[in-house]
Design an enzyme around this catalytic site. Structure first.
Site, PDB file in Angstrom:
ATOM      1  N   LEU A  93     -30.395  24.779  46.543  1.00  0.00           N
ATOM      2  CA  LEU A  93     -29.735  24.649  47.839  1.00  0.00           C
ATOM      3  C   LEU A  93     -28.420  25.407  47.912  1.00  0.00           C
ATOM      4  CD1 LEU A  93     -30.326  20.840  48.512  1.00  0.00           C
ATOM      5  CD2 LEU A  93     -31.601  22.784  49.441  1.00  0.00           C
ATOM      6  N   GLY A  94     -27.883  25.790  46.820  1.00  0.00           N
ATOM      7  CA  GLY A  94     -26.628  26.536  46.822  1.00  0.00           C
ATOM      8  C   GLY A  94     -25.979  26.540  45.458  1.00  0.00           C
ATOM      9  N   GLY A 146     -21.928  27.414  43.655  1.00  0.00           N
ATOM     10  CA  GLY A 146     -20.520  27.722  43.892  1.00  0.00           C
ATOM     11  C   GLY A 146     -19.707  27.620  42.633  1.00  0.00           C
ATOM     12  N   THR A 147     -18.378  27.542  42.821  1.00  0.00           N
ATOM     13  CA  THR A 147     -17.479  27.481  41.670  1.00  0.00           C
ATOM     14  C   THR A 147     -17.598  26.159  40.937  1.00  0.00           C
ATOM     15  OG1 THR A 147     -15.717  26.697  43.116  1.00  0.00           O
ATOM     16  CG2 THR A 147     -15.837  29.061  42.736  1.00  0.00           C
ATOM     17  N   PHE A 148     -17.938  25.093  41.632  1.00  0.00           N
ATOM     18  CA  PHE A 148     -18.057  23.771  41.016  1.00  0.00           C
ATOM     19  C   PHE A 148     -19.310  23.648  40.168  1.00  0.00           C
ATOM     20  CE2 PHE A 148     -20.137  23.734  45.100  1.00  0.00           C
ATOM     21  CZ  PHE A 148     -21.343  23.105  44.852  1.00  0.00           C
ATOM     22  N   VAL A 152     -26.246  23.078  43.502  1.00  0.00           N
ATOM     23  CA  VAL A 152     -26.938  21.973  44.154  1.00  0.00           C
ATOM     24  C   VAL A 152     -28.407  22.346  44.246  1.00  0.00           C
ATOM     25  CG1 VAL A 152     -27.080  20.517  46.200  1.00  0.00           C
ATOM     26  CG2 VAL A 152     -24.869  21.407  45.469  1.00  0.00           C
ATOM     27  N   ASP A 172     -10.344  19.246  52.287  1.00  0.00           N
ATOM     28  CA  ASP A 172     -11.172  20.466  52.323  1.00  0.00           C
ATOM     29  C   ASP A 172     -12.155  20.394  53.490  1.00  0.00           C
ATOM     30  OD1 ASP A 172     -12.075  22.935  51.627  1.00  0.00           O
ATOM     31  OD2 ASP A 172     -13.334  22.261  49.967  1.00  0.00           O
TER      32      ASP A 172
END
EC number: 2.7.12.1
Length: 1458
Positions: A211-212, A214-216, A219, A332
């Site tokens: 689903l995606g 990122g930096t974290f 998902v 955020d």
């Protein structure tokens, strides 16, 4: 297969296009659903159903048409152009002349007209009974029934869906860490159909898609294997900072879901589960649809309708009200974090609470995405929940415009866009901001622009702020701004919203309504985008706005002050260490990582232990067999020895791989006659040719304990082991280190990290090689072996003992017992140190085991022993030496006990410090008080290669001062103890040979030779070159005062950066800028007359210095490979305090070398010198005779003027110098002098003649007690430090050349010349030392003829030198006449290496002329003196014409040839 892939790609592309088209129509459907009220929902649904039915009918009609076309084709023969003989399929494209026929020979076994019954039967089996379609083409047939086709081809084929190749969802997908589960970014590598398991609850999730990312982390879309529920799992990176952030998100969502929104009505994300999988924190959420940014993107970045925006804002305000009641700030909020629950409905939810925090307990200063960042965060002040309202205003405008309202590409650009549209920030906000001065200018007075603006941001203060221009900001911040793009043609918010385009299908009436809606919408955004956070609306106030409620708009909205939430800033609830989520316990991050590591390491250790046990059992069996064989052989040997009347030296070859090995080398083996003693047991080492790969255990009949020998490397000479030293073994056990991370003891290698066994063994001596106690143990035990290896019979073979007598046996056993006890104690200490979990090792400890497995110098540097032989001989030792050695060992034991107590105290201190640091670190991480994110793995040690295995405790330097102080104290104590031991040992047993020493061992215990000799030699070269460069730079940069010292004076300070000065810090002081500028101007303005040529001062080897003392001052480029033995006071009677009348070096003198009485011993020059003056007393030796340039108190160099009476050269006690600072002696400490590092450098040479050759010496002699301005040119030195036979040789020490003016400028009143009573003929120094010794050897070896030739040669050389001196004097007179014609300022020579001129010093021109006259008189006197000396030399030559055989010593001039 190619056709099947094309078909599958086509199917995939059609589905994607259909989904894209559905996304385009999604916004219209959402708008239609949002416009209809609850009453109209049924009618819209019916209409949609009707439309769907119509579409289905149309599809059915199209299918019928297609079927009819297929039937027609079948009636015509199935396929066009089928040739049944060749099974060729043809197809025609186009018509007429351009008609093309395509031939396809594939799938020729499918014959369409062959046996219709068989085809029908196959179709019935496949379930393809379609009366309209009698035949299907091969592409369709093989696509739909591919598995059946494979089954036909191969009856053994079985399809298993789980064996399909899995698609990688993580990029990059190359495994790098975490046992192959993580990539380079610490992301978990996820594949399709992976199973993610919660080990505590047993719940399993199957990965479906991504689903995606990122930096974290990432998902993924998953399915609950038990309930088939679709969920979204957020897999964080395997880093501690992200783990902490995820833990905060779990706690925040849990409190919101359970306490503030238990019924799920306020549009906040729901948390389902959380656990750790493969060292990654996984958070399970409910599955949602696309976010608002994707919705705008699907609408081609065109704004949404105000009605749809209204629906979204109502839900967002409800969620913010819940957050405000919970004292939580989202931090955020942006369109990417607002997701649709379903594509067909406008219901949304807010996600991503990873950056959330409690009010007044803010964690970070860098929060919020830049386009939605509030002014208080940009400026750096305290923020509260109003920052989320600013973000909501930016989101509202972006939903309407399709683009961000403030699209800044940097913080300055973001602020400039806000100021351009909303005005300058309030002064109250800027006064509190930490970054206000970075972006704004502060001016005094009142700003006239505030009266024109609606917002008066000055608030009556006497100053105001303005935004910096781009040029000012780039100049102040030293950065370059990127060009920014403007997306709107208007500057103010109402103009941008009102002038936004309308839809073309809208009627004029609809346009008027839309304008009214936009006015209300503008007022709503204006209240959310207030610059002052106190005036910004709260969520409750914003929800009462007419744009949200639909009430009529009568002007600017004034919110209810009672609905304004006054932030109480109450202390939020701290995140507990243990929290329960859905019955699953989430532990502290340290405990989680430790538990996981412990589980993994325990499994590995169990496997290793099992393997080790098996190996040990096998080894024990082999050793028992070998031991039995060995006992039989030993009994036979003992019987033979008892029968013999004398002790025979027998050879016992080492058995390689249990086979006897014989050799012709006669290596003696000292064995005992006692058959019952365990001392006669010889250890068999199953060795390869040169290395012992693994440690072998050996157990005797009397003692069943195993003995482990350290890993060693053996030379070819070390194949034989003496039986007398075979059983003197050191018991070593593997050290169990208690790791802080896993808490489980694990076996580690005995060698230090990064080390390997040296080529010639491992060091086992507790003393360093340059110590006098080194290698004095007579027993060949592993503790008393050579420092450079324990290989038996090597070049440095240690002395072994043959305990033949009963007394010797008892002493030997006692000594062995004490050694074993010491080793056991040391091992216990090491175990205690390791169990404490300290990462640092005690460098200053003298335990044997601390140095057992360290690599040291190569075998070529081994100090030779006087009793050792090159063939491994082990002679016997007497009983007297054994008693002395036992006393030494007892002293060593006492020292070790003291050191152990010190170590225990240090360990307790370190444990207390570690506990404090751990508690502080845990409290900081749990409370999150710091302004930055926690570091990643803060407890990981940082290795330093220079320490070669020893690690610092903390790289951040928490306790560096304490540890350094303790280490220094320990080093001082150890040095004092070693010095006492050396003195005692030297008194008892003076050493025959001085042990060699390396430069690396000179500076203390912080430097080790842990690498091979070649590697260290390379490092030494680098270090030497660095020292050279520093020395060269310091000489060029520093401004020296010219001192009248010899080039390498006997009392000159040590060379900078030499080993004698390594421990002394270089003091640097501040130089005023004005004085620096004056010095630079004076240098530039000075003329550049003739500069004398400098000579090289390279040191001469000590072997060639026949008359130099044993103390030698090495240069930075030379390696010190021997010890510095300082002479005692009893051997140097001339250096006693009674014989010296004055302190030569002054009150502040300091010398790095001292004798036994504490007096300073001057370093040795590198050029042979006379030593006569030292015999007469140090007071007669005078150098650096620099007068005081400024008699007044105001000295230009801020030097304190002092007075001291000193004795002249002629022995008189008259005071000729009233200034103690004679020549700026480097040994004096001038605290007021601002010149940095001036007195740590060697003064350059000087003399009074500018063009005088260095080798043309002028004779000394005569008496001149007047205070003239001439400088001494011949300084005589004595050689009293040498033996009495070599004290008659005298060498003249001439001053080096320099310009006349430079010497005059530096001397105000010169000293007196020396009265030379010896026969010195002014012999030049042009010949080298080798020539001198060659001449002496030839003189002694040859007869009288050679002796006469040498005398003639010497006379010729003297004549040539006289001629050269006359030429030089003529040149000097010419130059002096030229200088006289010039002005006094031109007569001054330029500063050589930073020397001061007379104008700088303040000497008047009259004094210069007076000095010149005095020097001329002195030259005449010296010429007369030289002539007298030459006459004396000729008389001595005539008297000494006897043959050299009748003489043992011949004195020629100032030389003594032996």
């Amino acid at each position: 297969m190619g056709s099947t892939t094309q078909m599958s790609d086509y199917l995939v592309s059609t589905t994607t296009t259909s989904s894209a088209s559905s996304m385009v129509t999604m916004t219209s459907q959402i708008e239609n659903n949002s416009l209809n009220s609850n009453d109209n929902t049924n009618t819209t649904n019916n209409n949609n159903n009707n439309n769907n039915n119509n579409n289905n009918n149309n599809n059915n009609n199209n299918n019928n048409n297609n079927n009819n076309n297929i039937n027609n084709n079948n009636n015509n023969g199935g396929m066009v152009g089928v040739n049944h003989k060749t099974h060729k399929k043809t197809a025609s494209i186009g018509g007429g002349k351009n008609r093309a026929i395509l031939h396809d020979f594939t799938f020729s076994y499918f014959i369409p007209n062959q046996n219709r019954s068989e085809d029908n039967s196959n179709e019935n089996e496949l379930g393809l009974n379609n009366h309209n379609v009698q035949h299907q083409g091969p592409i369709i047939h093989l696509t739909k029934n591919l598995l059946h086709f494979y089954k036909k081809c191969n009856s053994n084929f079985n399809y298993i869906s789980s064996l399909n190749p899995r698609r990688v969802l993580t990029h990059p997908s190359e495994p790098l860490s975490n046992d192959g589960y993580d990539n380079v970014n610490s992301d978990y590598i996820v594949y399709v159909n992976d199973i993610i398991t919660n080990n505590e609850s047993g719940q399993k999730y199957k990965v479906l898609d991504s689903l995606g990312q990122g930096t974290f982390g990432q998902v993924v879309k998953c399915k609950n294997c038990d309930t088939d529920e679709l969920v979204a799992i957020k897999i964080l990176k395997n880093k501690q900072a992200y783990f902490q952030q995820g833990r905060l998100e779990i706690q925040t969502l849990k409190s919101l879901n359970d306490q503030h929104d238990p019924e799920d009505k306020n549009h906040i994300l729901r948390l389902l589960d959380s656990f750790i999988h493969k060292m990654h924190l996984c958070i399970v959420f409910e599955l949602l649809s696309v976010n608002l940014f994707e919705l705008i993107k699907q609408n081609n970045f065109r704004g949404l309708s105000t009605n749809l925006i209204k629906v979204f804002l109502i839900q967002i305000l409800d969620a913010l009200i819940v957050l405000a009641n919970a004292n939580i700030i989202h931090c955020d909020l942006k369109p990417e974090n607002i997701l649709l629950q379903n594509v067909n409905s406008p219901a949304i939810k807010i996600i991503d609470f990873g950056s959330a925090c409690y009010e007044k307990s803010t964690l970070y200063t860098y929060i919020q995405s830049r386009h939605y960042r509030s002014p208080e965060v940009l400026v750096g002040t305290v923020y509260c929940a109003s920052i989320d309202m600013w973000s909501l205003g930016c989101i509202s405008a972006e939903l309407f415009l399709g683009l961000p309202l403030f699209p800044g590409n940097s913080e300055y650009n973001q602020i400039s866009r806000i100021v351009e549209m909303r005005g300058i920030f309030p002064s109250d906000l800027l006064d509190k901001g930490k970054s206000s001065t970075r972006y704004f200018h502060r001016h005094l007075g009142s700003n006239s622009d505030d009266n024109n603006n609606n917002n008066n941001n000055n608030n009556g203060k006497p100053y105001y702020y303005t935004l910096k221009s781009e040029e000012d900001y780039q100049r102040d911040s030293k950065t370059t701004l990127l060009p920014s793009k403007k997306y709107f043609n208007y500057k103010t918010l109402p103009e941008i919203i009102q002038n936004y385009g309308f839809k073309k299908s809208m009627s004029p009436q609809d346009i008027e309504k839309e304008k009214q809606h936009r006015i209300v919408f503008t007022d709503f955004i204006n209240g959310l985008l207030q610059l002052d956070p106190n005036e910004r609306w709260s969520p409750m106030q914003a929800k009462e706005h007419p744009f949200i409620t639909g009430q009529p708009y009568n002007g600017p909205f004034i919110p209810d002050p009672s609905k304004k939430r006054h932030f109480t800033y109450s202390q939020p609830k701290q995140i507990p260490q243990h929290s329960m989520l859905n019955g699953n316990q989430i532990l502290n991050q340290h405990q989680l990582f430790q538990q996981l590591q412990q589980q993994q390491q325990q499994q590995q250790q169990q496997q290793q232990q099992q393997q080790q046990q098996q190996q040990q059992q096998q080894q024990q069996q082999q050793q028992q067999q070998q031991h039995n064989q060995f006992q039989q052989q030993q009994q036979q040997q003992q019987q033979q020895q008892q029968s013999s009347s004398q002790q025979h030296i027998q050879i016992q070859p080492l058995q390689l791989f249990s086979t006897p090995y014989t050799s012709t080398n006669n290596t003696p083996n000292l064995s005992s006659s006692n058959s019952g003693s365990s001392l006669n047991n010889l250890k068999k080492l199953n060795l390869p040719p040169f290395k012992q790969q693994q440690q072998q255990q050996f157990s005797t009949s009397q003692n069943s304990d195993s003995f482990n020998f350290p890993n060693e490397s053996f030379s070819p000479r070390g194949i034989y082991i003496p039986s007398s030293a075979s059983n003197i073994q050191q018991q070593q056990q593997p050290i169990n280190i208690n790791n802080n991370q896993n808490g489980v003891g694990s076996q580690v290698s005995q060698l230090a990290l990064g080390q390997s066994p040296s080529l010639f063994g491992t060091p086992t001596n507790i003393y360093p090689p340059y110590s006098s106690m080194y290698n004095n143990s007579p027993v060949a035990t592993p503790n008393s072996l050579s420092f450079y290896g324990s290989s038996w019979g090597s070049d440095s073979s240690s002395i072994s003992l043959n305990p033949s007598t009963p007394t010797q046996k008892q002493m030997f056993q006692q000594q062995q017992y004490s050694n074993n006890n010491n080793n056991n104690n040391n091992n216990n200490n090491n175990n205690s140190n390791n169990n404490n979990g300290n990462n640092t090792n005690n460098i200053n400890s003298n335990n044997n085991n601390n140095n057992v497995n360290r690599r040291n110098r190569s075998k070529s540097d081994i100090p030779s022993d006087s009793f050792s032989s090159s063939e491994g001989m082990d002679p016997q030792f007497n009983l007297y030496q054994q008693q002395q050695q036992q006393q030494q060992q007892q002293q060593q034991q006492q020292q070790q006990q003291q050191q152990q107590q010190q170590q225990q105290q240090q360990q307790q201190q370190q444990q207390q410090q570690q506990l404090q640091y751990q508690q502080q670190f845990q409290t900081l991480q749990d409370l999150n008080i710091e302004g930055e994110k926690p570091p990643i793995y803060p407890n990981s040690p940082h290795r330093k290669r220079s320490h070669s295995g020893y690690l610092d405790q903390y790289a951040n330097g928490y306790n560096s001062q304490q540890t350094n102080n303790t280490q220094q104290q320990q080093q001082q104590q150890q040095q004092q103890q070693q010095q006492q031991q050396q003195q005692q040992q030297q008194q008892q047993h003076p050493s025959f040979f001085s042990t060699r020493m390396h430069l690396d061992h000179f500076n203390g215990g912080s430097r080790y030779r842990s690498q091979s000799y070649g590697d260290q030699q390379f490092q030494q070269q680098q270090y030497k070159q660095q020292q050279k460069n520093l020395h060269h730079q310091q000489q060029q940069q520093q401004r020296f005062m010219q001192v009248g010292s010899p080039p390498t004076s006997h009392l000159s300070p040590p060379i900078p950066q030499s080993p004698l000065m390594m421990s002394q810090p270089l003091h640097q002081t501040y130089i005023p800028q004005q004085q620096q500028q004056q010095q630079q101007q004076q240098q530039q303005s000075q003329p550049t007359p003739f500069t004398p040529q400098m000579i090289s001062q390279e040191p001469i080897s000590p072997a060639l210095m026949g008359d130099a003392s044993s103390i030698w001052n090495p240069s930075p480029t030379e390696e010190l490979l021997f010890t510095i033995d300082l002479p005692n006071q009893q051997n140097t009677p001339h250096l006693t305090p009674s014989n010296s009348s004055t302190n030569l070096l002054g009150k502040s003198a300091s010398s790095p070398l001292k004798n036994s009485s504490g007096g300073a011993i001057p370093p040795t020059p590198t050029i042979p010198i006379n030593m006569e003056e030292i015999n007469n007393g140090f007071s007669k030796f005078h150098f650096n005779d620099q007068p005081s340039w400024n008699s007044n108190g105001n000295s230009p160099w801020m030097i304190q003027q002092q007075q001291q009476h000193q004795q002249g050269f002629n022995g008189n006690s008259e005071s000729m110098y009233n200034d103690d600072l004679i020549g700026f002696s480097p040994y004096n400490n001038y605290s007021n002098d601002y010149r940095p590092q001036l007195f740590n450098k060697q003064s350059p040479p000087s003399s009074y003649n500018s063009n005088k050759s260095f080798y043309g010496g002028s004779g000394g002699g005569g008496n001149n007690n007047n205070n003239n301005n001439s400088r001494p040119t011949n300084q005589n030195f004595s050689n009293s430090l040498l033996p009495s036979q070599q004290q008659n040789v005298i060498f003249p020490q001439n001053s080096p050349p320099s310009s006349y003016n430079s010497s005059n400028s530096l001397s105000k009143s010169g000293g007196n010349t020396v009265k030379n009573n010896s026969n010195t003929g002014g012999r030049p120094r042009g010949d080298s030392m080798k020539q001198r010794f060659n001449s002496t050897n030839n003189l002694l070896s040859g007869g009288s003829y050679q002796y006469q030739q040498q005398q003639q040669q010497q006379q010729q050389q003297q004549q040539q030198q006289q001629q050269q001196q006359q030429q030089q004097q003529q040149q000097q007179q010419q130059q002096q006449q030229q200088y006289k014609k010039d002005t006094p300022s031109l007569m001054m020579s330029p500063p050589m290496n930073g020397l001061k001129t007379s104008s700088e010093i303040g000497i008047p021109s009259e004094e210069i002329r007076y000095q010149y006259q005095q020097q001329q008189l002195q030259q005449q006197f010296q010429q007369q003196q030289q002539q007298q000396q030459q006459q004396q030399i000729q008389q001595q030559l005539q008297q000494q014409q006897a043959p050299p055989q009748n003489r043992k010593q011949v004195v020629i001039g100032s030389y003594r040839e032996t």
